[in-house]
Design a protein around this motif. Sequence first.
Motif, PDB file in Angstrom:
ATOM      1  N   VAL A  31       0.851  -1.199   0.000  1.00  0.00           N
ATOM      2  CA  VAL A  31       0.000   0.000   0.000  1.00  0.00           C
ATOM      3  C   VAL A  31       0.885   1.247   0.000  1.00  0.00           C
ATOM      4  O   VAL A  31       1.904   1.314   0.694  1.00  0.00           O
ATOM      5  CB  VAL A  31      -0.937   0.029   1.228  1.00  0.00           C
ATOM      6  CG1 VAL A  31      -1.965   1.149   1.099  1.00  0.00           C
ATOM      7  CG2 VAL A  31      -1.658  -1.310   1.411  1.00  0.00           C
ATOM      8  N   GLU A  49       5.202  -3.494   7.855  1.00  0.00           N
ATOM      9  CA  GLU A  49       4.732  -4.616   8.680  1.00  0.00           C
ATOM     10  C   GLU A  49       5.775  -5.020   9.717  1.00  0.00           C
ATOM     11  O   GLU A  49       6.927  -4.560   9.707  1.00  0.00           O
ATOM     12  CB  GLU A  49       4.355  -5.792   7.772  1.00  0.00           C
ATOM     13  CG  GLU A  49       3.192  -5.407   6.874  1.00  0.00           C
ATOM     14  CD  GLU A  49       2.614  -6.565   6.084  1.00  0.00           C
ATOM     15  OE1 GLU A  49       3.269  -7.616   5.953  1.00  0.00           O
ATOM     16  OE2 GLU A  49       1.479  -6.393   5.591  1.00  0.00           O
ATOM     17  N   ALA A  59      -0.103   2.404   5.426  1.00  0.00           N
ATOM     18  CA  ALA A  59       0.476   3.458   4.576  1.00  0.00           C
ATOM     19  C   ALA A  59      -0.096   4.843   4.907  1.00  0.00           C
ATOM     20  O   ALA A  59       0.655   5.830   4.943  1.00  0.00           O
ATOM     21  CB  ALA A  59       0.188   3.124   3.111  1.00  0.00           C
ATOM     22  N   TYR A  93      -9.784   0.781   0.665  1.00  0.00           N
ATOM     23  CA  TYR A  93     -10.290   1.795   1.607  1.00  0.00           C
ATOM     24  C   TYR A  93      -9.487   1.784   2.907  1.00  0.00           C
ATOM     25  O   TYR A  93      -9.000   0.726   3.325  1.00  0.00           O
ATOM     26  CB  TYR A  93     -11.773   1.519   1.906  1.00  0.00           C
ATOM     27  CG  TYR A  93     -12.688   1.942   0.784  1.00  0.00           C
ATOM     28  CD1 TYR A  93     -13.308   3.185   0.802  1.00  0.00           C
ATOM     29  CD2 TYR A  93     -12.900   1.109  -0.304  1.00  0.00           C
ATOM     30  CE1 TYR A  93     -14.125   3.583  -0.237  1.00  0.00           C
ATOM     31  CE2 TYR A  93     -13.722   1.501  -1.349  1.00  0.00           C
ATOM     32  CZ  TYR A  93     -14.330   2.739  -1.316  1.00  0.00           C
ATOM     33  OH  TYR A  93     -15.137   3.139  -2.350  1.00  0.00           O
TER      34      TYR A  93
HETATM   35  N1  THU Z   1      -3.020  -1.675   4.889  1.00  0.00           N
HETATM   36  C1  THU Z   1      -2.694  -0.367   4.642  1.00  0.00           C
HETATM   37  O1  THU Z   1      -1.520   0.014   4.648  1.00  0.00           O
HETATM   38  N2  THU Z   1      -3.706   0.501   4.401  1.00  0.00           N
HETATM   39  C2  THU Z   1      -5.018   0.146   4.259  1.00  0.00           C
HETATM   40  O2  THU Z   1      -5.847   0.999   3.988  1.00  0.00           O
HETATM   41  C3  THU Z   1      -5.422  -1.245   4.460  1.00  0.00           C
HETATM   42  C4  THU Z   1      -4.365  -2.162   4.945  1.00  0.00           C
HETATM   43  C5  THU Z   1      -1.922  -2.622   5.101  1.00  0.00           C
HETATM   44  C6  THU Z   1      -1.750  -3.153   6.488  1.00  0.00           C
HETATM   45  C7  THU Z   1      -1.045  -4.481   6.217  1.00  0.00           C
HETATM   46  O3  THU Z   1       0.347  -4.235   6.068  1.00  0.00           O
HETATM   47  C8  THU Z   1      -1.579  -4.922   4.870  1.00  0.00           C
HETATM   48  O4  THU Z   1      -2.139  -3.750   4.279  1.00  0.00           O
HETATM   49  C9  THU Z   1      -2.622  -6.005   4.952  1.00  0.00           C
HETATM   50  O5  THU Z   1      -3.627  -5.677   5.834  1.00  0.00           O
END
Ligand code: THU
Length: 138
Positions: A31, A49, A59, A93
Motif C-alpha cells: 500500500v 509490517e 500506509a 479503503y
Molecule cells: N493496509 C494499509 O496500509 N492501508 C489500508 O488501507 C489497508 C491495509 C496494510 C496493512 C497491512 O500491512 C496490509 O495492508 C494487509 O492488511
Amino acid sequence: MDISDDIVRELIEKAVDARKKAYAPYSKFLVGSAALGSDGNIYTGCNIENVSYSATNCAERTAIFNGISDGCLSFEAVAIVGARKEEKPGFCYPCGVCRQVLSEFSDAEKLKIIIAKNKSEYKITTLGELMPFAFVEY
Ligand code: THU
C-alpha cells in the motif's frame, strides 16, 4: 479546500511511487499513500509490517505521521493505492484505525479520500462519509 484534477493525479502518482517502498513480507499486500497537508506540501507513506503483526503501520498513517513529524498538523486530501504484490490495484479503503487517526488531523467533512487504482480510475469520498459519528472529544 477544493483540489484540482492535477493535484488528484499528483497525489495518486506519489501514492503509486510510495507503494514501491512498502515493507509487507507477511501479507504481501503493498500500500502507498500521499497526503496533501494544509501547508501545501505532499507527504507520502507506505505500509510497514512487523513479525508481531500488531506493530504494523498502514500506509495512510505513515504518510500522516510523516507530515506531523515535519510540523504539518492538518490535511486536506489523502490518496491510497493498494494491492497484493504482482497484482493490479483494486479499490483499497482505509482501515478503522487510520480513519480514527485521520479524524484527529482533519475536518472530516472536508478531508477528501482518494481511493485509486491508477491515475484515471479513482473514487473520491470524504472522511465524514466513511466515518460518521466519530469519537472526536470527551
Ligand atoms: N493496509 C494499509 O496500509 N492501508 C489500508 O488501507 C489497508 C491495509 C496494510 C496493512 C497491512 O500491512 C496490509 O495492508 C494487509 O492488511
